[in-house]
Design a protein around this motif. Structure first.
Motif, mmCIF file in Angstrom:
data_model
loop_
_atom_site.group_PDB
_atom_site.id
_atom_site.type_symbol
_atom_site.label_atom_id
_atom_site.label_comp_id
_atom_site.label_asym_id
_atom_site.label_seq_id
_atom_site.Cartn_x
_atom_site.Cartn_y
_atom_site.Cartn_z
ATOM 1 N N SER A 86 8.510 41.599 14.051
ATOM 2 C CA SER A 86 9.956 41.486 14.279
ATOM 3 C C SER A 86 10.721 41.494 12.955
ATOM 4 C CB SER A 86 10.257 40.182 15.014
ATOM 5 O OG SER A 86 10.007 39.084 14.138
ATOM 6 N N LYS A 88 12.792 39.222 12.080
ATOM 7 C CA LYS A 88 12.766 37.859 11.546
ATOM 8 C C LYS A 88 11.479 37.606 10.755
ATOM 9 C CE LYS A 88 13.432 33.019 12.528
ATOM 10 N NZ LYS A 88 13.858 31.996 13.455
ATOM 11 N N ASP A 89 10.335 38.016 11.301
ATOM 12 C CA ASP A 89 9.074 37.789 10.591
ATOM 13 C C ASP A 89 9.002 38.610 9.310
ATOM 14 O OD1 ASP A 89 8.137 35.852 12.312
ATOM 15 O OD2 ASP A 89 7.257 37.310 13.679
ATOM 16 N N ARG A 114 22.207 38.955 11.284
ATOM 17 C CA ARG A 114 21.081 38.114 11.707
ATOM 18 C C ARG A 114 20.206 37.766 10.500
ATOM 19 N NH1 ARG A 114 20.938 35.088 14.854
ATOM 20 N NH2 ARG A 114 18.934 35.315 15.936
ATOM 21 N N LEU A 115 19.944 38.787 9.692
ATOM 22 C CA LEU A 115 19.102 38.594 8.505
ATOM 23 C C LEU A 115 19.703 37.535 7.579
ATOM 24 C CD1 LEU A 115 16.514 40.047 7.538
ATOM 25 C CD2 LEU A 115 17.970 41.516 6.137
ATOM 26 N N ASP A 117 21.146 34.935 8.306
ATOM 27 C CA ASP A 117 20.840 33.579 8.803
ATOM 28 C C ASP A 117 19.415 33.148 8.427
ATOM 29 O OD1 ASP A 117 23.288 33.407 10.059
ATOM 30 O OD2 ASP A 117 22.525 34.195 11.961
ATOM 31 N N TRP A 118 18.569 34.117 8.098
ATOM 32 C CA TRP A 118 17.140 33.811 7.948
ATOM 33 C C TRP A 118 16.654 33.769 6.499
ATOM 34 C CZ3 TRP A 118 16.274 38.219 11.940
ATOM 35 C CH2 TRP A 118 16.515 37.740 13.232
#
Ligand code: CP
Length: 308
Positions: A86, A88-89, A114-115, A117-118
């Motif tokens: 994914s 996120k991973d 989104r990235l 946030d991570w």
């Protein structure tokens, strides 16, 4: 300075002008025998590309290297993304490798948000779906300022496939902030209803290219993105070119000083003819060169240069 650059809306006039002024300083490096500054020595920039790119990917790599950063190039093709990993991973893997900045291109609108946030580092949107491409808008603004001496008060026609264009969205946001007057031009099927007002009140819409050209200081042709088209938005390529393509006779309707821009890649013979693309009014190659200076400025300012 902002931490991430995700949208043209992240930039107020002062911040955008600071980036353009810094890019002008960075441009002097390109003329030197040794095209390198030590500003980002010891920093790591990851180029994370899930979608094809020539200009953006190469210019971000050149920009980071000219600032002496360590550069990691990640292409989804040939990576563990093919095994189902994914976003996120992948982001957490990059985080573990100590990425100070992640430059991301992704086919999904919103992926860079989104990235952000991570990961702890800065995220730069290098084009997300049909949403935004803020560094393209910055290099376009830089090119206008270099050629015409100003941005405020310019009349800019953005022509063609607005519906699928992240370049158009980021340009409307940034150019309006910097005081230009933008008119979106194209067939009604390719200009979303209310887009002008939703992005920046004061933006105009026209379906008549010939009427807009004589009043334009800048005409920015957009690529017809057939790979994103599931429906028939116009009768034929020939009909599109006849109504909305920029050819020699149309170019001669522009004021003497006006310039012709295109973000690339071009469909020569469709939205723009070779005569126009290769003419002295065209800034297309200049835009690519300016892209390196502008992306150097963005990385330098987001990462704080030597002020760690
Ligand atoms: N203008 C632009 O984004 O081009 P690439 O798709 O080649 O990066």
């Amino acid at each position: 300075m902002i931490r991430h650059l995700l949208s043209g809306a992240d930039l107020d006039a002062a911040t955008a002008t600071r980036i353009l002024d810094t890019a002008a300083e960075m441009a002097t490096v390109a003329g030197r025998e040794v095209k390198k500054l030590p500003a980002l020595r010891g920093r790591t920039v990851v180029n994370l590309f899930y979608e094809d790119s020539t200009r953006t990917r190469i210019s971000f790599e050149a920009a980071a290297k000219r600032l002496s950063a360590d550069v990691i190039n990640f292409s989804a093709k040939g990576s563990s993304v093919a095994k189902g990993e994914s976003l996120k991973d992948t982001a957490l893997t990059l985080q573990a490798m100590g990425a100070d900045a992640v430059v991301v291109r992704h086919p999904a609108s919103g992926a860079p948000h989104r990235l952000a946030d991570w990961v702890d580092g800065s995220v730069v949107n290098a084009g997300d779906g049909t949403h935004e491409h803020p560094t393209q808008a910055l290099l376009d603004a830089y090119t206008m300022r270099s050629r015409l001496g100003r941005i405020a008060g310019l009349s800019v026609a953005v022509v063609g496939d607005v519906l699928h264009s992240r370049v158009a969205r980021s340009n409307v946001l940034l150019l309006s902030t910097l005081g230009a007057k933008v008119t979106l031009v194209g067939p009604p099927t390719l200009i979303p209803v209310d887009i002008a007002q939703a992005l920046a009140p004061g933006t105009d819409v026209s379906y008549d290219l010939d009427a807009v050209l004589p009043q334009s200081d800048v005409v920015m042709m957009l690529r017809v993105q057939r790979e994103r088209m599931n429906d028939s938005y116009f009768p034929s390529a020939r009909e599109y070119a006849r109504r909305y393509g920029l050819d020699g006779p149309r170019m001669r309707r522009l004021p003497e000083h006006a310039i012709v821009m295109h973000p690339g890649p071009m469909n020569r013979g469709m939205e723009i003819t070779p005569e126009v693309a290769d003419s002295p009014r065209s800034t297309i190659v200049e835009q690519v060169a300016n892209g390196v200076s502008v992306r150097m400025a963005v990385l330098y300012l987001l990462l704080g240069g030597n002020n760690r």
